[in-house]
Design an enzyme around this catalytic site. Structure first.
Site, PDB file in Angstrom:
ATOM      1  N   GLY A  17      39.888  31.683  41.790  1.00 59.68           N
ATOM      2  CA  GLY A  17      40.712  32.453  41.529  1.00 59.68           C
ATOM      3  C   GLY A  17      41.016  33.709  42.348  1.00 59.68           C
ATOM      4  O   GLY A  17      40.179  33.621  43.390  1.00 59.68           O
ATOM      5  N   GLU A  90      30.752  32.704  47.010  1.00 57.81           N
ATOM      6  CA  GLU A  90      31.640  32.801  48.022  1.00 57.81           C
ATOM      7  C   GLU A  90      31.789  31.682  48.604  1.00 57.81           C
ATOM      8  O   GLU A  90      31.989  31.916  50.070  1.00 57.81           O
ATOM      9  CB  GLU A  90      30.908  34.321  48.771  1.00 57.81           C
ATOM     10  N   CYS A 146      47.464  41.558  36.495  1.00 58.79           N
ATOM     11  CA  CYS A 146      48.121  42.380  37.624  1.00 58.79           C
ATOM     12  C   CYS A 146      47.980  43.807  37.278  1.00 58.79           C
ATOM     13  O   CYS A 146      48.526  44.286  36.299  1.00 58.79           O
ATOM     14  CB  CYS A 146      49.581  41.655  37.557  1.00 58.79           C
ATOM     15  N   CYS A 181      54.573  40.463  41.923  1.00 56.47           N
ATOM     16  CA  CYS A 181      54.333  41.608  42.550  1.00 56.47           C
ATOM     17  C   CYS A 181      53.623  41.641  43.758  1.00 56.47           C
ATOM     18  O   CYS A 181      53.687  42.403  44.663  1.00 56.47           O
ATOM     19  CB  CYS A 181      53.221  42.335  41.392  1.00 56.47           C
TER      20      CYS A 181
END
Ligand code: ZN
Length: 202
Positions: A17, A90, A146, A181
């Protein structure tokens, strides 16, 4: 909610994600459940990520679990001897060999749980992520919110303009944005850049 399959065979799980979507929290949640089950667990992360602590996987909400920084994906194979579970945080920062390493571990009977960014700050697939996603048995894609419109966010927007793919940082540099956005932000940055070039050439 992800429930662990009750099998002795190995497999690969991916938690991916955007930034601030809770990937590391979810990785830690799964690993802590495995700790309760008294399984042998190896937790690694690439050496590049030194944001918070040298040895711990620390999520943005500050729950943590000890992990070992490793240089190359090949190092994981040796370290994973005798382990039931291998957690990788990571994972997007690892070399391309990480996919094969995950597959080999799964073949050996390991449950492999990897977490990482699926896209970089330009919205492109990040490093070895597409390959790992393709070969994994289980994929969980998480979303942030967002900060511009409050919709589900899938993209990591970099607020400052640099061209390096890896720019470590947190809320000072990045914010989670939805697709629309994110696109708007990129257009604005490009327009500003053009404006600046125009004024400096005059
Ligand atoms: Zn939005």
């Amino acid at each position: 909610m992800f429930l662990e399959p009750q099998a002795k065979k190995g497999w690969i799980e991916v938690v991916c994600g955007s930034m601030f979507s809770g990937k590391t929290e979810e990785l830690i949640r799964r690993l802590k459940r495995a700790q309760i089950a008294n399984l042998n667990i190896l937790i690694v992360k690439p050496k590049i990520d030194v944001r918070y602590d040298e040895k711990d996987i620390v999520s943005h909400d500050a729950s943590s679990i000890p992990s070992i920084p490793v240089q190359s994906s090949q190092d994981i194979l040796e370290m994973a001897e005798g382990m039931d579970i291998v957690g990788v945080d990571e994972v997007q920062f690892f070399d391309e060999g990480i996919t094969q390493v995950c597959e080999q571990l799964a073949l050996q009977g390991c449950r492999v749980i990897v977490a990482g960014l699926d896209m970089d700050y330009t919205g492109k697939p990040f490093g070895p992520m597409p390959q790992i996603l393709a070969v994994a048995e289980y994929v969980t894609k998480l979303h942030a919110i967002c900060v511009q419109c409050g919709y589900l966010a899938s993209h990591s927007f970099r607020k400052i303009k640099t061209s390096q793919q890896i720019e470590l940082g947190s809320q000072d540099i990045y914010e989670a944005r939805c697709r629309i956005c994110f696109d708007e932000g990129q257009r604005q940055q490009e327009a500003m850049l053009r404006e600046r070039q125009h004024t400096s050439s005059n």
